[in-house]
Design an enzyme around this catalytic site. Structure first.
Site: not given
Ligand SMILES: Cc1cc2nc3c(=O)[nH]c(=O)nc-3n(C[C@H](O)[C@H](O)[C@H](O)COP(=O)(O)O)c2cc1C
Length: 392
Positions: A115, A143, A169, A255, A279
């Protein structure tokens, strides 16, 4: 990497056992964040029940010698089709956080998607496993940040550290309505933070579904919306995806796709893969389950590729995968691989790297058994012919 407290509990024989054990070990604050979903958690539950509602129709007496769990993904042969998905702030679950998960993934030949909001520096995580010969793919989840320059710098750091793909994402431009976290008054404890984003410029890192809720950055005029007049001013659009595609030499996966049209657009923009995900039910509650969306997206991409005389981009899926039979159903529906979220973080909380490695082993063993018992020697032999929808 471990102590007595990281021993594998003898009664952990399935992923669900780790969930129950993690509940006993984690405080209410961490539990609310790590296990909760959005609002009434309808999508969180639907992800699970959708896999359960698909039943298997096995064939018997099939030749199974030479069987295996290997799959091809982005030019590599993986030992099995399970990756650890991106989960933020893993030091909430264990002091070693993402390092322990990465080491466990590597030991089990599983892929790892780190992440952007990891609580350990991306360079440290990559450095811990990069040179392991048996490891699976090492991908970095991005992100979108308020500042393109900072976004590019993050991607360049991931490239330099040895990550092999970027997973963007796209389903979390805002924090979902996470009632469970609000009721628990969720706060990141001291010492746990999004360390990769610490150097974000003044505008700050773009908050996401996985950031703790925060007040608006700038004063709002009466009648203005904290969402539309502040937060979403820097939200990602398809134009940014196009820019990112050209800003990195790494393959880019998207994603958080549930709609066929979005999957087609991602492929048309040069995405190397699409991850069907909601998610884990943490963003839009009552969104469709991933088992429902998966075959529709697989078919849409196959049709688009056939029309262009090209090969379809691989589709991956996550959400509610807890059993080897879930992995089998996902592959039979056309996924190339699956990602895990909560289950491995529960195992991390219970037994650190040992727990995560053990949970991956349990899932792989279950997948092998499920292959054999459906009469399919390999993932490539699976098709929708083994699936029956419960209402059928
Ligand atoms: C605690 C938690 C944190 C997460 N953080 C991220 C994240 O930083 N980036 C991301 O793309 N997805 C994140 N996700 C979503 C997961 O990658 C994944 O889509 C989801 O958890 C899969 O569902 P499952 O938990 O039912 O396996 C997070 C999920 C959880 C539970």
């Amino acid at each position: 990497m471990s102590g007595a407290k990281d021993a594998i509990p003898p009664d952990a024989v399935a992923l669900a056992d780790y969930e129950a054990l993690a509940r006993e070990r984690l405080d209410d604050n961490a539990w609310a964040y790590l296990s909760g979903g959005a609002a009434d958690e309808i999508t969180l539950r639907a992800n699970r029940s959708a896999w359960d509602d698909i039943r298997l129709l096995p064939r018997v007496l099939q030749p199974l010698s030479g069987g295996h769990t290997r799959v091809e993904l982005l030019g590599r042969t993986l030992a099995h089709p399970v990756l650890l998905g991106p989960v933020a702030y893993q030091r909430l679950a264990h002091p070693l956080g993402e390092i322990a998960s990465a080491v466990a993934a590597s030991a089990q030949g599983a892929g790892l998607v780190l992440s952007a909001q990891s609580s350990v520096l991306l360079e440290a995580v990559a450095g811990a496993v990069r040179d392991d010969a048996s490891r699976g793919p090492l991908w970095f989840q991005l992100y979108w940040q308020r500042d393109r320059g900072f976004t590019r710098a993050l991607v360049e750091r991931a490239e330099a550290a040895g990550f092999e793909a970027i997973v963007l994402t796209v389903d979390a431009p805002v924090h979902g309505a996470r009632d469970r976290e609000r009721r628990a008054g969720f706060r990141l404890p001291p010492g746990v933070s999004a360390v990769n984003l610490a150097s974000a410029p003044a505008a700050g890192a773009h908050p996401t579904a996985d950031s703790p809720a925060r007040p608006p950055k700038r004063p709002l005029a009466p009648g203005q919306s904290a969402l539309f007049d502040d937060l979403l001013l820097s939200a990602l659009t398809w134009a940014d995806v196009e820019w990112l595609r050209s800003a990195t030499r790494l393959p880019l996966l998207i994603k958080g796709v549930l709609h066929e049209a979005d999957a087609r657009q991602a492929a048309a923009l040069g995405a190397a893969g699409v991850i069907v995900s909601n998610h884990g039910g943490r963003t839009l509650d009552t969104a469709v389950s991933t088992a429902w969306a998966l075959p529709r997206i697989v078919d849409a991409l196959a049709e688009q590729a056939a029309a262009a005389g090209a090969e379809a981009v691989p589709v991956l899926v996550d959400g509610g995968i807890r059993r080897g039979t879930d992995v089998l159903k996902a592959i039979a529906l056309g996924a190339r691989a699956v990602l895990l979220g909560r289950p491995y973080v529960h195992a991390l909380a219970v037994a650190g790297a040992h727990g995560v490695a053990h949970s991956l082993k349990l899932l792989r063993d279950e997948f092998e058994i499920a292959l054999a018992l459906t009469g399919c020697a390999t993932p490539g032999a699976l098709s929708r012919a083994v699936l029956v929808h419960r209402s059928d």
